[in-house]
Design a protein around this motif. Structure first.
Motif, short mmCIF file in Angstrom:
data_model
loop_
_atom_site.label_atom_id
_atom_site.label_comp_id
_atom_site.label_asym_id
_atom_site.label_seq_id
_atom_site.Cartn_x
_atom_site.Cartn_y
_atom_site.Cartn_z
N GLY A 33 0.81 -1.21 0.00
CA GLY A 33 0.00 0.00 0.00
C GLY A 33 0.84 1.26 0.00
O GLY A 33 0.53 2.24 -0.71
N TYR A 34 1.93 1.24 0.74
CA TYR A 34 2.82 2.40 0.81
C TYR A 34 3.51 2.64 -0.53
O TYR A 34 3.54 3.77 -1.04
CB TYR A 34 3.85 2.19 1.92
N VAL A 35 4.06 1.57 -1.12
CA VAL A 35 4.74 1.69 -2.41
C VAL A 35 3.75 2.16 -3.49
O VAL A 35 4.07 3.01 -4.32
CB VAL A 35 5.40 0.35 -2.81
N LEU A 36 2.54 1.57 -3.47
CA LEU A 36 1.53 1.93 -4.47
C LEU A 36 1.15 3.40 -4.36
O LEU A 36 1.01 4.10 -5.38
CB LEU A 36 0.31 1.03 -4.31
N LYS A 37 0.98 3.87 -3.13
CA LYS A 37 0.59 5.27 -2.94
C LYS A 37 1.67 6.22 -3.46
O LYS A 37 1.38 7.16 -4.20
CB LYS A 37 0.35 5.54 -1.45
N GLU A 38 2.92 5.93 -3.12
CA GLU A 38 4.01 6.80 -3.57
C GLU A 38 4.15 6.77 -5.10
O GLU A 38 4.40 7.80 -5.73
CB GLU A 38 5.33 6.35 -2.92
N PHE A 39 3.98 5.59 -5.67
CA PHE A 39 4.12 5.48 -7.13
C PHE A 39 2.98 6.19 -7.84
O PHE A 39 3.22 6.93 -8.81
CB PHE A 39 4.13 4.00 -7.52
N LEU A 40 1.74 5.99 -7.40
CA LEU A 40 0.60 6.60 -8.08
C LEU A 40 0.63 8.12 -8.01
O LEU A 40 0.19 8.79 -8.95
CB LEU A 40 -0.70 6.06 -7.48
N ILE A 41 1.14 8.67 -6.92
CA ILE A 41 1.25 10.12 -6.82
C ILE A 41 2.18 10.66 -7.91
O ILE A 41 1.85 11.60 -8.64
CB ILE A 41 1.75 10.54 -5.42
N LYS A 42 3.33 10.02 -8.04
CA LYS A 42 4.29 10.47 -9.05
C LYS A 42 3.78 10.19 -10.46
O LYS A 42 3.99 11.00 -11.39
CB LYS A 42 5.63 9.78 -8.81
N TYR A 43 3.10 9.04 -10.65
CA TYR A 43 2.58 8.70 -11.97
C TYR A 43 1.50 9.70 -12.39
O TYR A 43 1.46 10.14 -13.55
CB TYR A 43 2.00 7.29 -11.94
N ALA A 44 0.63 10.08 -11.45
CA ALA A 44 -0.43 11.04 -11.75
C ALA A 44 0.16 12.41 -12.11
O ALA A 44 -0.32 13.08 -13.04
CB ALA A 44 -1.38 11.16 -10.56
N ILE A 45 1.19 12.81 -11.39
CA ILE A 45 1.83 14.11 -11.68
C ILE A 45 2.41 14.11 -13.09
O ILE A 45 2.20 15.05 -13.87
CB ILE A 45 2.93 14.41 -10.63
N LEU A 46 3.14 13.04 -13.44
CA LEU A 46 3.77 12.98 -14.76
C LEU A 46 2.73 12.90 -15.87
O LEU A 46 2.87 13.55 -16.92
CB LEU A 46 4.70 11.77 -14.82
N MET A 47 1.68 12.11 -15.66
CA MET A 47 0.62 12.02 -16.66
C MET A 47 -0.02 13.38 -16.89
O MET A 47 -0.27 13.79 -18.04
CB MET A 47 -0.44 11.01 -16.22
N LEU A 48 -0.30 14.11 -15.81
CA LEU A 48 -0.92 15.43 -15.93
C LEU A 48 -0.01 16.40 -16.68
O LEU A 48 -0.47 17.15 -17.56
CB LEU A 48 -1.24 15.97 -14.54
N VAL A 49 1.29 16.36 -16.38
CA VAL A 49 2.23 17.27 -17.04
C VAL A 49 2.29 16.96 -18.53
O VAL A 49 2.21 17.87 -19.38
CB VAL A 49 3.63 17.14 -16.40
N PHE A 50 2.43 15.67 -18.90
CA PHE A 50 2.53 15.30 -20.31
C PHE A 50 1.24 15.59 -21.06
O PHE A 50 1.26 16.03 -22.22
CB PHE A 50 2.91 13.84 -20.45
N VAL A 51 0.09 15.34 -20.43
CA VAL A 51 -1.19 15.61 -21.08
C VAL A 51 -1.32 17.10 -21.38
O VAL A 51 -1.75 17.50 -22.48
CB VAL A 51 -2.36 15.12 -20.19
N MET A 52 -0.95 17.94 -20.43
CA MET A 52 -1.03 19.38 -20.66
C MET A 52 -0.10 19.81 -21.79
O MET A 52 -0.45 20.67 -22.62
CB MET A 52 -0.66 20.13 -19.36
N LEU A 53 1.08 19.20 -21.86
CA LEU A 53 2.02 19.55 -22.94
C LEU A 53 1.45 19.16 -24.30
O LEU A 53 1.56 19.92 -25.27
CB LEU A 53 3.36 18.84 -22.71
N PHE A 54 0.84 17.98 -24.40
CA PHE A 54 0.26 17.55 -25.67
C PHE A 54 -0.94 18.41 -26.05
O PHE A 54 -1.14 18.72 -27.23
CB PHE A 54 -0.15 16.07 -25.59
N ILE A 55 -1.74 18.80 -25.08
CA ILE A 55 -2.89 19.67 -25.37
C ILE A 55 -2.41 21.02 -25.90
O ILE A 55 -2.95 21.56 -26.87
CB ILE A 55 -3.76 19.84 -24.11
#
Length: 447
Positions: A33-55
């Motif tokens: 649960g701890y590893v998943l939480k830390e990973f998903l936070i970083k994954y969500a941040i990167l996805m949001l940044v890349f999506v905004m760049l493509f838009i």
């Protein structure tokens, strides 16, 4: 010396349980649960940044066309929404690798990896939750590639064509050559899902075409059209009383000759899978067999244009459908895998050069979704080298790995499309090679 050996034996027997702790693979809910939480936070941040760049990239490239077409803000927003799945397809594996290495490098910097190993948990087991996310993202990538993107890309193209003042999903001066080389089409304006106007098709006479165009034999209409086509040769035909001999001679004179159809309106009957030419004219070309150049044969007109109405062709005569014609002019990389598979299966006479393109894209499409899982498979062992150097070195390593993978994959894709190498090898080799490299890295580092 004997005393030292005695002490070692006694120590070993007393502390025989103090060996390397067994690696633990059963569920570790708190750790996972701890590893998943830390990973998903970083994954969500990167996805949001890349999506905004493509838009922002889509807005910069296409906004002027929408403004010139006086499109509404709702249409612009809908266009960007339809473009989003195609962009996310490429963002997923990049974000997986960056977030994986970012997470594991952060754990290493904070000595959390050392604590996990000291507790008997291997680094690969520590990343078990990330592996699970990698498999889920790979499945999501398959859904995007095969089901979602083919539909959304069509809708995005319709909105863009509408904003640019074009007919929806229309292609001007579309040309198509059948796989067997017997038919060449020219559409002045091809509109998907509608009847086609002003169509030209060049093909060759067949026996069924004689019946369709001339009507029943020995009727006044049949004889009048036959005379118009054959001209002076009509008088040399056997008499009507010699029916079989006359039919064979007509077939000999016509079958295999080139014929051009100039169709006012053509429609495809999806129920019966047949093309229907509602009205138009046709022109036949004489043979010039004595010429040594094949391209020069069939260039002399036999007759003036002959009108026709309501000609229906069997599926065996014209097997291509409007969808096949439209898919042939689309970018091969934008076709769904089932469409590519169907094209290959239904086109046995496809030129080898074109078949190489379709097959390479097909195998690449099958391998590409696994790049999300590949990112985790490579990212975790690679992150162990950067435990002490921190997150920045991990991110630099991830970017370098992404660049190498993309360059290698595109190089093999180009070689496969050109026919220089086997299409299956070129489509699958980069992903398989990187997975093998990750497995060797894991075995070597014993993570």
């Amino acid at each position: 010396m004997a005393e030292q050996k005695k002490i070692q034996v006694e120590f070993a027997s007393r502390y025989k349980d103090l060996k390397l702790l067994k690696r633990r693979w059963f569920p570790l809910w708190t750790l996972d649960g701890y590893v998943l939480k830390e990973f998903l936070i970083k994954y969500a941040i990167l996805m949001l940044v890349f999506v905004m760049l493509f838009i922002l990239s889509d807005i910069y490239r296409d906004i002027s066309d929408f403004i010139d077409g006086e499109a509404s803000w709702q249409e612009i927003g809908l266009y960007l929404l339809y473009r989003l799945p195609g962009n996310i397809r490429f963002i997923m594996p990049i974000s997986m690798l960056l977030s994986c290495m970012w997470t594991m490098a952060t754990f290493g910097k904070n000595l959390e990896v050392t604590a996990m190993r000291a507790s008997g948990v291997s680094l690969m087991r520590c990343g078990g939750a990330i592996f699970a996310v990698g498999l889920l993202v790979s499945a999501a990538n398959v859904y995007f590639n095969e089901l979602l993107i083919p539909r959304t890309s069509v809708e995005a193209e319709k909105l863009f064509d509408k904003a640019a003042g074009k007919r929806e999903y229309a292609k001007s001066l579309l040309t198509f050559k059948s796989d067997d080389g017997n038919r060449r089409w020219l559409f002045q304006l091809f509109i998907a899902g509608e009847s086609q106007k002003n169509v030209t098709m060049r093909t060759v006479w067949s026996r069924s075409m004689i019946r369709n165009l001339l009507g029943p034999e020995e009727t006044p209409e049949f004889e009048a059209k036959l005379q118009a086509i054959l001209g002076a040769r009509y008088n040399e035909l056997p008499t009507v009383s010699e029916r079989d001999k006359r039919s064979r001679e007509i077939s000999r004179l016509l079958v295999g000759r080139k014929i051009d159809f100039h169709v006012d309106e053509a429609e495809y009957d999806h129920l019966n899978q047949q093309w229907v030419f509602k009205s138009g004219t046709f022109i036949s070309y004489d043979r010039v067999e004595e010429t040594l150049f094949k391209e020069s044969r069939g260039t002399i007109l036999m007759h003036d244009p002959v009108p026709f109405k309501g000609v229906r062709f069997e599926k065996q005569e014209i097997p291509e459908r409007p969808e096949d014609i439209l898919n042939a002019v689309k970018e091969k990389d934008n076709l769904a895998t089932p469409v590519i598979w169907q094209i290959l299966r239904n086109s046995p006479n496809m030129p080898q050069r074109v078949r190489c393109i379709y097959e390479t894209v097909l195998y690449y499409r099958l391998a590409f979704p696994w790049s999300c899982f590949l990112a985790v498979f490579l990212g975790i062992p690679l992150a162990t080298r950067n435990e002490r150097t921190g997150s920045m070195m991990a991110i630099i390593s991830a970017i370098a790995l992404i660049v190498i993978y993309i360059v290698v994959a595109q190089l093999f894709l180009m070689l496969g499309k050109s026919g220089a190498l086997n299409p299956m090898l070129c489509g699958l080799a980069p992903t398989i090679a990187f997975i093998i490299a990750g497995a060797i890295k894991i075995s070597h580092d014993r993570v």
